[in-house]
Scaffold this active site. Structure first.
Site, PDB file in Angstrom:
ATOM      1  N   ARG A  87      45.372 -29.798  -3.462  1.00  0.00           N
ATOM      2  CA  ARG A  87      45.737 -30.028  -2.069  1.00  0.00           C
ATOM      3  C   ARG A  87      46.696 -28.950  -1.568  1.00  0.00           C
ATOM      4  NH1 ARG A  87      44.804 -35.922  -1.611  1.00  0.00           N
ATOM      5  NH2 ARG A  87      45.421 -36.703   0.416  1.00  0.00           N
ATOM      6  N   ARG A 126      41.336 -48.034   9.446  1.00  0.00           N
ATOM      7  CA  ARG A 126      40.805 -48.263   8.082  1.00  0.00           C
ATOM      8  C   ARG A 126      41.489 -49.472   7.435  1.00  0.00           C
ATOM      9  NH1 ARG A 126      40.606 -43.266   4.057  1.00  0.00           N
ATOM     10  NH2 ARG A 126      42.878 -43.265   4.262  1.00  0.00           N
ATOM     11  N   ARG A 161      46.527 -49.567   4.289  1.00  0.00           N
ATOM     12  CA  ARG A 161      47.377 -48.799   3.391  1.00  0.00           C
ATOM     13  C   ARG A 161      48.652 -48.392   4.127  1.00  0.00           C
ATOM     14  NH1 ARG A 161      43.526 -44.178   0.918  1.00  0.00           N
ATOM     15  NH2 ARG A 161      45.292 -42.951   1.618  1.00  0.00           N
TER      16      ARG A 161
HETATM   17  P1  AMP Z   1      44.462 -39.878  -0.715  1.00  0.00           P
HETATM   18  O1  AMP Z   1      44.022 -41.199  -1.237  1.00  0.00           O
HETATM   19  O2  AMP Z   1      43.684 -38.717  -1.322  1.00  0.00           O
HETATM   20  O3  AMP Z   1      44.495 -39.813   0.787  1.00  0.00           O
HETATM   21  O4  AMP Z   1      45.999 -39.653  -1.219  1.00  0.00           O
HETATM   22  C1  AMP Z   1      47.010 -40.579  -0.855  1.00  0.00           C
HETATM   23  C2  AMP Z   1      48.383 -39.963  -1.089  1.00  0.00           C
HETATM   24  O5  AMP Z   1      48.521 -39.614  -2.499  1.00  0.00           O
HETATM   25  C3  AMP Z   1      48.655 -38.663  -0.348  1.00  0.00           C
HETATM   26  O6  AMP Z   1      49.103 -38.882   0.978  1.00  0.00           O
HETATM   27  C4  AMP Z   1      49.760 -38.052  -1.232  1.00  0.00           C
HETATM   28  O7  AMP Z   1      51.002 -38.701  -1.032  1.00  0.00           O
HETATM   29  C5  AMP Z   1      49.286 -38.414  -2.643  1.00  0.00           C
HETATM   30  N1  AMP Z   1      48.388 -37.393  -3.213  1.00  0.00           N
HETATM   31  C6  AMP Z   1      47.076 -37.562  -3.589  1.00  0.00           C
HETATM   32  N2  AMP Z   1      46.570 -36.428  -4.108  1.00  0.00           N
HETATM   33  C7  AMP Z   1      47.565 -35.507  -4.062  1.00  0.00           C
HETATM   34  C8  AMP Z   1      47.663 -34.137  -4.437  1.00  0.00           C
HETATM   35  N3  AMP Z   1      46.620 -33.462  -4.957  1.00  0.00           N
HETATM   36  N4  AMP Z   1      48.852 -33.519  -4.264  1.00  0.00           N
HETATM   37  C9  AMP Z   1      49.926 -34.170  -3.766  1.00  0.00           C
HETATM   38  N5  AMP Z   1      49.903 -35.459  -3.364  1.00  0.00           N
HETATM   39  C10 AMP Z   1      48.739 -36.142  -3.517  1.00  0.00           C
END
Ligand code: AMP
Length: 217
Positions: A87, A126, A161
């Site tokens: 990311r 969502r 969420r």
């Molecule tokens: P997601 O489900 O992919 O939208 O991720 C939810 C949250 O997890 C994000 O808003 C970040 O706080 C954390 N997160 C997930 N993947 C990453 C990553 N590769 N790097 C940093 N934070 C992450």
């Protein structure tokens, strides 16, 4: 083992798509968001450390995320589909180094492109199943459950969420723009990079992505 990446802004549909792609093409699905949420709900040491970032929509630090990912990859032998990782440019560079040290290759890098104006309504509407082992995803307008507030699959309650509120969405978009831009440029010039229009209906986006994998896997 090859590593495929699927990425896009919050609300681009990358999570739902990654689940469909991993089922259809028998790839191991590795979602850093799911792993981190699981750590928070279990109250592990990592979970306690990342809880605040997760709730307010800011990124977890690169070292923590890289550590989780590389530990998972250590014993992996099947092709892996990453969802939500890397990311940041630093994570992308760390992943490049990890792969080249082990002489492993990238598979497809798929970017789901959706304009910001469409993303907010998707995110704020969502609802997700509160049962983490189910993880079904709904939307108050686009994908309603049969019974309001209840998961069709496992009958658990649906929740929003904490990082899907309007406030957290804007924090996530600021973060996305700052961190994804340089990372996107890192991958964009590579021969395995593909960009897919994510505005179409979910089935149409899935069939466009499936065609890419059918050509490649
Ligand atoms: P997601 O489900 O992919 O939208 O991720 C939810 C949250 O997890 C994000 O808003 C970040 O706080 C954390 N997160 C997930 N993947 C990453 C990553 N590769 N790097 C940093 N934070 C992450």
């Amino acid at each position: 083992m090859r590593l495929h990446l699927i990425f896009g802004a919050p609300g681009s549909g990358k999570g739902s798509l990654a689940k469909l792609v991993h089922e259809k093409f028998a790839l191991t699905h590795l979602s850093t968001g799911d792993i981190l949420r699981d750590s928070v709900s279990k109250g592990t040491e990592v979970g306690l450390r990342v809880k605040a970032s997760m709730a307010n929509g800011t990124l977890v630090d690169d070292d923590t995320v890289n550590g989780i990912v590389f530990a998972r990859l250590q014993d992996e032998t099947e092709d892996v589909l990453f969802d939500g990782y890397p990311r940041t440019l630093n994570q992308a560079i760390a992943l490049d180094d990890f792969l080249s040290e082990r002489e492993l290759d990238f598979g497809l890098v798929v970017y789901i492109d959706v304009p910001v104006s469409v993303l907010e309504s998707r995110i704020v509407g969502r609802r997700v199943c509160s049962n983490s082992s189910c993880g079904a995803i709904y939307h108050v307008i686009r994908k309603k459950p049969l019974v309001d507030g209840v998961c069709d699959s496992c009958k658990s309650l649906l929740v929003q969420r904490p990082d899907d509120t309007s406030l957290a969405f804007h924090a996530r978009m600021d973060e996305f723009n700052a961190s994804y831009g340089p990372m996107l440029e890192h991958y964009r010039g590579k021969s395995n990079f593909r960009q897919v229009d994510g505005i179409a209906l979910p089935d149409e986006v899935f069939s466009a992505v499936s065609m890419l994998y059918e050509e490649y896997v």
